[in-house]
Design a protein around this motif. Structure first.
Motif, PDB file in Angstrom:
ATOM      1  N   VAL A  56     -10.157  -0.227  -4.464  1.00  0.00           N
ATOM      2  CA  VAL A  56      -8.836  -0.467  -3.870  1.00  0.00           C
ATOM      3  C   VAL A  56      -8.821   0.162  -2.487  1.00  0.00           C
ATOM      4  CG1 VAL A  56      -6.348  -0.183  -4.101  1.00  0.00           C
ATOM      5  CG2 VAL A  56      -7.766  -0.416  -6.160  1.00  0.00           C
ATOM      6  N   VAL A  57      -8.504  -0.632  -1.470  1.00  0.00           N
ATOM      7  CA  VAL A  57      -8.437  -0.134  -0.092  1.00  0.00           C
ATOM      8  C   VAL A  57      -7.092  -0.531   0.502  1.00  0.00           C
ATOM      9  CG1 VAL A  57     -10.940  -0.246   0.229  1.00  0.00           C
ATOM     10  CG2 VAL A  57      -9.550  -2.230   0.815  1.00  0.00           C
ATOM     11  N   GLY A  58      -6.709   0.178   1.549  1.00  0.00           N
ATOM     12  CA  GLY A  58      -5.451  -0.149   2.209  1.00  0.00           C
ATOM     13  C   GLY A  58      -4.374   0.875   1.886  1.00  0.00           C
ATOM     14  N   ASP A  59      -3.228   0.411   1.463  1.00  0.00           N
ATOM     15  CA  ASP A  59      -2.066   1.261   1.192  1.00  0.00           C
ATOM     16  C   ASP A  59      -2.416   2.351   0.173  1.00  0.00           C
ATOM     17  OD1 ASP A  59       0.562   2.025  -0.224  1.00  0.00           O
ATOM     18  OD2 ASP A  59       1.269   0.845   1.490  1.00  0.00           O
ATOM     19  N   SER A  60      -2.323   3.596   0.603  1.00  0.00           N
ATOM     20  CA  SER A  60      -2.730   4.725  -0.245  1.00  0.00           C
ATOM     21  C   SER A  60      -1.780   4.964  -1.411  1.00  0.00           C
ATOM     22  CB  SER A  60      -2.836   5.998   0.597  1.00  0.00           C
ATOM     23  OG  SER A  60      -1.597   6.274   1.234  1.00  0.00           O
ATOM     24  N   SER A  61      -0.474   4.709  -1.193  1.00  0.00           N
ATOM     25  CA  SER A  61       0.498   4.957  -2.265  1.00  0.00           C
ATOM     26  C   SER A  61       0.275   3.985  -3.433  1.00  0.00           C
ATOM     27  CB  SER A  61       1.931   4.821  -1.739  1.00  0.00           C
ATOM     28  OG  SER A  61       2.174   3.514  -1.235  1.00  0.00           O
ATOM     29  N   VAL A  62      -0.007   2.717  -3.108  1.00  0.00           N
ATOM     30  CA  VAL A  62      -0.287   1.727  -4.160  1.00  0.00           C
ATOM     31  C   VAL A  62      -1.576   2.104  -4.883  1.00  0.00           C
ATOM     32  CG1 VAL A  62      -0.877  -0.695  -4.624  1.00  0.00           C
ATOM     33  CG2 VAL A  62       0.916  -0.142  -2.956  1.00  0.00           C
ATOM     34  N   LYS A  63      -2.580   2.517  -4.121  1.00  0.00           N
ATOM     35  CA  LYS A  63      -3.865   2.889  -4.713  1.00  0.00           C
ATOM     36  C   LYS A  63      -3.720   4.051  -5.674  1.00  0.00           C
ATOM     37  CE  LYS A  63      -8.567   4.378  -3.572  1.00  0.00           C
ATOM     38  NZ  LYS A  63      -9.551   4.634  -2.488  1.00  0.00           N
ATOM     39  N   SER A  64      -2.982   5.072  -5.273  1.00  0.00           N
ATOM     40  CA  SER A  64      -2.843   6.256  -6.121  1.00  0.00           C
ATOM     41  C   SER A  64      -2.141   5.927  -7.438  1.00  0.00           C
ATOM     42  CB  SER A  64      -2.075   7.356  -5.377  1.00  0.00           C
ATOM     43  OG  SER A  64      -0.773   6.901  -5.036  1.00  0.00           O
ATOM     44  N   GLU A  65      -1.119   5.069  -7.374  1.00  0.00           N
ATOM     45  CA  GLU A  65      -0.412   4.689  -8.602  1.00  0.00           C
ATOM     46  C   GLU A  65      -1.289   3.831  -9.510  1.00  0.00           C
ATOM     47  OE1 GLU A  65       3.596   3.297  -8.542  1.00  0.00           O
ATOM     48  OE2 GLU A  65       4.065   4.304  -6.654  1.00  0.00           O
ATOM     49  N   LYS A  79     -13.477   3.993   0.193  1.00  0.00           N
ATOM     50  CA  LYS A  79     -12.260   4.233   0.963  1.00  0.00           C
ATOM     51  C   LYS A  79     -11.904   3.103   1.928  1.00  0.00           C
ATOM     52  CE  LYS A  79     -12.247   8.417  -0.816  1.00  0.00           C
ATOM     53  NZ  LYS A  79     -11.277   8.812  -1.855  1.00  0.00           N
ATOM     54  N   SER A  80     -12.904   2.351   2.391  1.00  0.00           N
ATOM     55  CA  SER A  80     -12.648   1.338   3.410  1.00  0.00           C
ATOM     56  C   SER A  80     -13.085  -0.048   2.946  1.00  0.00           C
ATOM     57  CB  SER A  80     -13.384   1.695   4.701  1.00  0.00           C
ATOM     58  OG  SER A  80     -14.788   1.650   4.499  1.00  0.00           O
TER      59      SER A  80
END
Length: 414
Positions: A56-65, A79-80
Motif C-alpha cells: 500500500v502506497v500513498g495516503d498514510s492514514s488509509v495505509k495505517s488503518e 513505501k513508494s
C-alpha cells in the motif's frame, strides 16, 4: 416381470452382501478418509498460511488503518510506488494499492498479477468510503451544492496483467488433462472388475443341473436380463456411494481455512474438472460398463466351468487393454484430432474411451456425443436381444475347446 424382479433382487443382494464387494467398496473410502484426516492435521498446523501479499502506497492514514485490519496480507516494508512496481515485476508481491487524493476525492488504483483479495478490498473500500464521507461533510456548505458534494464517491481502478488470465488458462488445461486421465482409469479398472464379476457369476452355473432347472420355468432372456441388471445396479450403487463420499469430503475439507483458500485459488481447475466428469462423459463411462458387462456375460456362458471363466474372458480383457493403451496416445494431443480417434469415438466400447477425449478437447460437439451414445445403446440392445436367444444353448454346453470352437459347438446344438 415378476420373475425378472426375483432374479434381479436375488443376484443384486447376493453381490451386495459379499465380502469381495464390501472390500472393493470400503478400500477407496478408507483411503479418502485417511487423506481427509491428514489434511485436517495440515490445516490445523497452518495457522499462518497466507495466500496473498500486497503493498500500500500513498495516503498514510488509509495505509495505517488497512494494515491494522489486514496486516498478514500487506507488505509494510514497501513505501513508494516505484519500489512496489519493482517488487511486483520480481513476483515478490501480488500487487500494490495506490491511494491518493485529488480535487477533494479519494482515488484508489490497484495494479497486480491477480485480483485483489476480496477481504482486503472490502476493508479498503470501507476505510476510503468513511474518509471520503468525512471529507465531503467538511468541505460542504449549507447550500444546494451540499448534496452534490456529499454524493461524491471514491474512485477505484484495477488493472490486472495477463498473468491471471494465463493462470486461468493453465488451470483449465490442467483440469482437462486430469479429467481425461480420471475418466480413462475409472473406465478401465471398473470395467475389468465388473467384467470379471459378471463372467464368474454366469460361469458358476455351468456344469450343474441348476441351469436346466431354471430354464424349465424361466425364459433365458428374462434370466439373462435379471443377472446382467443386478451387476449393473451393483456398479451404480458403488458409484453413487463414491459420489456421496466425495461431496461429503469436499465440504468437510472446505471447513478448514487451508483447504478453503486452496479451493478458492484453484476454483477454475476444480469447476472445470467437475464439469468434465459430471456431464455426458459420465454417460459414456456407464454405457461402456454396460457393454463390457454384456460381453463378459457372453464370455462367462462360453466357459466350460467356473475355473475357465478367466480364460473365456481373455479376448474381452485383451480388447479393453488395447483400447486403454490407445487412449493414452491421444490425451495430450488436444490440438489434433486424428482419424483413428474420430472413427473410434463412434465404435461401441471404443467410444467410451475416445469420445470423452474429443469432447473435453473440444474436437467434438454435444450432437456428435449424443450420436455416439445412441449407437452404443443400439449396440447393447442388439447384442442383448441376439444373445438372449442363444443364452440357453451356451449355458447348457459344457464342451472344452477354444473360444470359437465352443461358440460353434453351442450353435450346432440348436
Amino acid at each position: 416381470m415378476h420373475k425378472f424382479n426375483i432374479i434381479f433382487m436375488r443376484n443384486y443382494l447376493l453381490h451386495l452382501k459379499s465380502k469381495s464387494f464390501i472390500t472393493l467398496l470400503i478400500t477407496p473410502i478408507i483411503s479418502v478418509l485417511i487423506f481427509a484426516g491428514i489434511g485436517g492435521l495440515v490445516a490445523s498446523s497452518s495457522q499462518n498460511f497466507d495466500d496473498y501479499q500486497f503493498a500500500v502506497v500513498g495516503d498514510s492514514s488509509v495505509k495505517s488503518e488497512l494494515v491494522s485490519k489486514d496486516k498478514d496480507s500487506i507488505d509494510t516494508s514497501i513505501k513508494s510506488e516505484s519500489t512496489a512496481k519493482k517488487e511486483l515485476k520480481k513476483d515478490n508481491i501480488d500487487g500494490y494499492i495506490k491511494v491518493s487524493k485529488e480535487n477533494n476525492q479519494y482515488k484508489v488504483n490497484f495494479v497486480g498479477s491477480i485480483s485483489l483479495d476480496s477481504d482486503v478490498k472490502t476493508d479498503l473500500l470501507a476505510i476510503v468510503n468513511k474518509k471520503q464521507s468525512e471529507l465531503n461533510v467538511k468541505i460542504s456548505n449549507v447550500t444546494s451544492e451540499q448534496y452534490k458534494k456529499l454524493s461524491v464517491k471514491p474512485s477505484f481502478k484495477s488493472s490486472i496483467t495477463n498473468k491471471e488470465k494465463k493462470q486461468n488458462t493453465d488451470q483449465t488445461s490442467n483440469a482437462n488433462t486430469s479429467s481425461i486421465y480420471v475418466l480413462i482409469f475409472i473406465s478401465y479398472f471398473f470395467i475389468l472388475i465388473y467384467a470379471s464379476i459378471m463372467s464368474t457369476t454366469i460361469a458358476k452355473e455351468k456344469g450343474t443341473k441348476i441351469s436346466e432347472i431354471i430354464f424349465s420355468s424361466v425364459s433365458p432372456s428374462t434370466y439373462f436380463s435379471g443377472k446382467v441388471g443386478a451387476v449393473i445396479a451393483l456398479m451404480s450403487t458403488q458409484m453413487a456411494i463414491y459420489c456421496g463420499v466425495g461431496v461429503f469430503t469436499y465440504f468437510i475439507l472446505n471447513m478448514y481455512p487451508f483447504f478453503n483458500s486452496l479451493f478458492t485459488s484453484q476454483h477454475v481447475l476444480i469447476s472445470t474438472f467437475i464439469g468434465n466428469i459430471f456431464s455426458i462423459n459420465l454417460l459414456f463411462i456407464f454405457i461402456g460398463f454396460v457393454i463390457a458387462i454384456v460381453l463378459a456375460a457372453i464370455c462367462g456362458s462360453l466357459s466350460a466351468n467356473v475355473e475357465g471363466a478367466a480364460k473365456s474372458s481373455q479376448p474381452l480383457v485383451f480388447l479393453i487393454a488395447v483400447i486403454f493403451g490407445f487412449s493414452f496416445s491421444f490425451i495430450n494431443n488436444g490440438a489434433s484430432d486424428p482419424i483413428i480417434l474420430q472413427v473410434g469415438s463412434y465404435i461401441p466400447l471404443f467410444s467410451s474411451f475416445f469420445m470423452p477425449i474429443r469432447l473435453i478437447n473440444h474436437n467434438a460437439n454435444l450432437f456428435e456425443g449424443i450420436v455416439s451414445l445412441l449407437i452404443a445403446i443400439a449396440f447393447i440392445a442388439f447384442v442383448t436381444y441376439k444373445f438372449s436367444n442363444v443364452y440357453k444353448l451356451f449355458m447348457l454346453n459344457n464342451e472344452e475347446g477354444t473360444f470359437f470352437k465352443r461358440i460353434r459347438s453351442s450353435l450346432n446344438n440348436k
